[in-house]
Every structure is written in C-alpha cells, then in structure tokens.
Design a protein around this motif. Structure first.
Motif, PDB file in Angstrom:
ATOM      1  N   GLU A  74       0.825  -1.205   0.000  1.00 19.20           N
ATOM      2  CA  GLU A  74       0.000   0.000   0.000  1.00 19.20           C
ATOM      3  C   GLU A  74       0.864   1.261   0.000  1.00 19.20           C
ATOM      4  OE1 GLU A  74      -3.608   1.978   2.641  1.00 19.20           O
ATOM      5  OE2 GLU A  74      -2.757   0.053   3.215  1.00 19.20           O
ATOM      6  N   SER A  75       1.939   1.265   0.787  1.00 21.41           N
ATOM      7  CA  SER A  75       2.805   2.451   0.818  1.00 21.41           C
ATOM      8  C   SER A  75       3.516   2.643  -0.515  1.00 21.41           C
ATOM      9  CB  SER A  75       3.810   2.353   1.956  1.00 21.41           C
ATOM     10  OG  SER A  75       4.744   1.339   1.705  1.00 21.41           O
ATOM     11  N   TYR A  78       0.973   4.267  -2.841  1.00 22.51           N
ATOM     12  CA  TYR A  78       0.753   5.689  -2.594  1.00 22.51           C
ATOM     13  C   TYR A  78       1.989   6.533  -2.892  1.00 22.51           C
ATOM     14  CZ  TYR A  78      -3.747   4.751  -0.454  1.00 22.51           C
ATOM     15  OH  TYR A  78      -5.038   4.367  -0.237  1.00 22.51           O
ATOM     16  N   ARG A  83       1.389   8.820  -9.639  1.00 20.52           N
ATOM     17  CA  ARG A  83       0.170   9.052  -8.848  1.00 20.52           C
ATOM     18  C   ARG A  83       0.267  10.360  -8.076  1.00 20.52           C
ATOM     19  NH1 ARG A  83      -1.814   8.447  -3.892  1.00 20.52           N
ATOM     20  NH2 ARG A  83      -3.990   7.826  -3.675  1.00 20.52           N
ATOM     21  N   VAL A  84       1.438  10.602  -7.466  1.00 16.61           N
ATOM     22  CA  VAL A  84       1.632  11.836  -6.707  1.00 16.61           C
ATOM     23  C   VAL A  84       1.536  13.043  -7.640  1.00 16.61           C
ATOM     24  CG1 VAL A  84       3.310  13.153  -5.344  1.00 16.61           C
ATOM     25  CG2 VAL A  84       2.998  10.723  -4.908  1.00 16.61           C
TER      26      VAL A  84
END
Length: 108
Positions: A74-75, A78, A83-84
């Motif tokens: 998950e980390s 993210y 995505r960022v």
C-alpha cells in the motif's frame, strides 16, 4: 464357616504397610518415586502450556507479517511518482515550473 477363614487370612494391605514402615529405605524410595512422578506430570503440563503459547505467538507473528506485507504494498502504491504528480495537478492545481521560472542561487 466362611467368616472364620476370612479372619484367619492376613489383610494384605495392612501387612504391606507394616513392612513399609519397618523398612525406612523402602519407604524413602517409595516416597521419592511418587515425588518424581508428580514432578514429571507437572513439568509435562508446563511444557505443553509453553508449546501452546509458542504456537499462538507464531500464529500472531504470521498474521503481523501478512499485515506488514499489505502495508508495504500500500505504501509503495501511494508513493508512486505518477500518482503523486497526478494528484498534485488535479487536486492542488500544481504544475511543473518552466525554465523561465527557475532561478539559480550561487553561494559564495
């Protein structure tokens, strides 16, 4: 007549106990056998309890390892650069600086 034969025969339990109390070494050995047997039962019970506790802890470790693996995945999701950057553009209305907006700072 049957009761007369019964009273003439010695009581085996009484004779064994009398013999045990006459022989102090035998009595001591008998006591040590019972004490040792009790100690074996207690140690076996304690070791079984520890094995059960160890199994529960190993199961908990496996569950925590699995949860940690999910958190790592998950980390990583993210933290993906694309995505960022997408969130920065869409939600925060950010953009990459152009060449003309960049300033070079020279330290003496």
């Amino acid at each position: 007549m049957a009761s007369k034969n019964n009273t003439r025969q010695p009581n085996l339990f009484i004779e064994i106990t009398k013999g045990l109390f006459r022989e102090k070494v035998t009595l001591g050995l008998l006591f040590s056998i019972f004490a040792t047997a009790l100690a074996v039962v207690m140690v076996t019970d304690a070791s079984r309890a520890e094995v059960i506790k160890q199994d529960k802890l190993l199961q908990q470790k496996d569950e925590l390892d699995l949860a940690w693996g999910y958190l790592v995945v998950e980390s990583e999701f993210y933290a993906q650069h694309a995505r960022v950057e997408d969130i920065a553009k869409k939600k925060l209305d950010m953009k990459r600086p152009e060449r003309k907006d960049e300033k070079l700072v020279v330290l003496p």
